[in-house]
Enzyme design. Structure first.
Site, PDB file in Angstrom:
ATOM      1  CE  LYS A 122      -2.271  -1.159   3.699  1.00  0.00           C
ATOM      2  NZ  LYS A 122      -1.717  -2.465   4.034  1.00  0.00           N
TER       3      LYS A 122
ATOM      4  NE  ARG B  62      -5.498  -0.610   9.663  1.00  0.00           N
ATOM      5  CZ  ARG B  62      -4.304  -0.791  10.132  1.00  0.00           C
ATOM      6  NH1 ARG B  62      -4.133  -1.253  11.352  1.00  0.00           N
ATOM      7  NH2 ARG B  62      -3.253  -0.522   9.397  1.00  0.00           N
TER       8      ARG B  62
ATOM      9  NE  ARG C 228       6.910  -2.743   6.414  1.00  0.00           N
ATOM     10  CZ  ARG C 228       5.576  -2.761   6.437  1.00  0.00           C
ATOM     11  NH1 ARG C 228       4.884  -2.337   5.400  1.00  0.00           N
ATOM     12  NH2 ARG C 228       4.929  -3.224   7.488  1.00  0.00           N
TER      13      ARG C 228
ATOM     14  NE  ARG D  44       6.336   0.253   9.614  1.00  0.00           N
ATOM     15  CZ  ARG D  44       5.330   0.244   8.752  1.00  0.00           C
ATOM     16  NH1 ARG D  44       5.481   0.784   7.559  1.00  0.00           N
ATOM     17  NH2 ARG D  44       4.182  -0.295   9.073  1.00  0.00           N
TER      18      ARG D  44
ATOM     19  NE  ARG E 273       0.965  -4.029  11.631  1.00  0.00           N
ATOM     20  CZ  ARG E 273       1.854  -3.893  10.654  1.00  0.00           C
ATOM     21  NH1 ARG E 273       3.051  -4.456  10.756  1.00  0.00           N
ATOM     22  NH2 ARG E 273       1.569  -3.208   9.580  1.00  0.00           N
TER      23      ARG E 273
END
Length: 189
Positions: free
Chosen positions: A14, A89, A128, A134, A145
């Protein structure tokens, strides 16, 4: 005005695709994840509340998310449109977004669903995490998640499907090819 929801599980691409869409369509990108991280890094009151919720791998309550999103939209009165990334969401969030946009003479024009399987998601987020560092990409939080997405967030799609607004795009493959397919779906709007 062109308002889009970019939909997909964590790691679906995204953010990558949003950057390209912003440039092509001159839209304002509103990522709830980015907003949460900004509030957390600035140690705002909201950031402190959100930090604990995210640390537990849970979704931030609708009321906090909606208020924050409306604030961001108001900051951009001359926008040609918005890309909503990571929002809505829940069906309650989708309904609240529709009400808010309707009050301002706007609507969600389309929802682009990036379809990516769970194995690919895990591979992408692992890569990532090496680059971004992160905290929300660590293995335990990632599983929470992904579970949140497939157990709760995915249920927002029927809400938009009933309105005829969902375009499904294969999110696996060459970034440019995926982008081209997304543009084809958007241009059809």
């Amino acid at each position: 005005m062109l308002n889009l929801v970019l939909f997909g599980p964590p790691g679906a691409g995204k953010g990558t695709q949003s950057a390209k869409l912003i440039e092509k369509y001159q839209l304002v990108h509103i990522s709830t994840g980015d907003l949460f991280r900004m509030h957390i890094s600035n140690d705002t009151e909201l950031g402190k509340r959100v930090k604990q919720i995210l640390a537990d791998g849970m979704l931030v309550p609708d009321s906090i998310t909606i208020d924050m999103l409306e604030e961001e939209v108001k900051k951009n009165p001359d926008a040609k449109g918005f890309i909503f990334d990571g929002f809505p969401r829940t069906v309650a969030q989708a309904e609240a977004l529709d009400v808010y946009l309707e009050k301002n003479g706007q609507t969600i024009n389309g929802v682009v669903q990036l379809e990516v399987n769970e194995d690919e998601i895990k591979t992408r987020i692992a890569e990532r995490q090496k680059v971004s560092g992160r905290a929300d990409d660590d293995a335990d939080k990632l599983l929470k998640r992904i579970d949140e997405y497939f157990s709760k967030t995915v249920h927002v799609l029927p809400y938009y499907e009933a309105q005829g607004k969902v375009s499904k795009v294969n999110g696996i493959g060459n970034i440019e090819e995926i982008f081209s397919n997304i543009c084809t779906a958007i241009d059809a709007l």
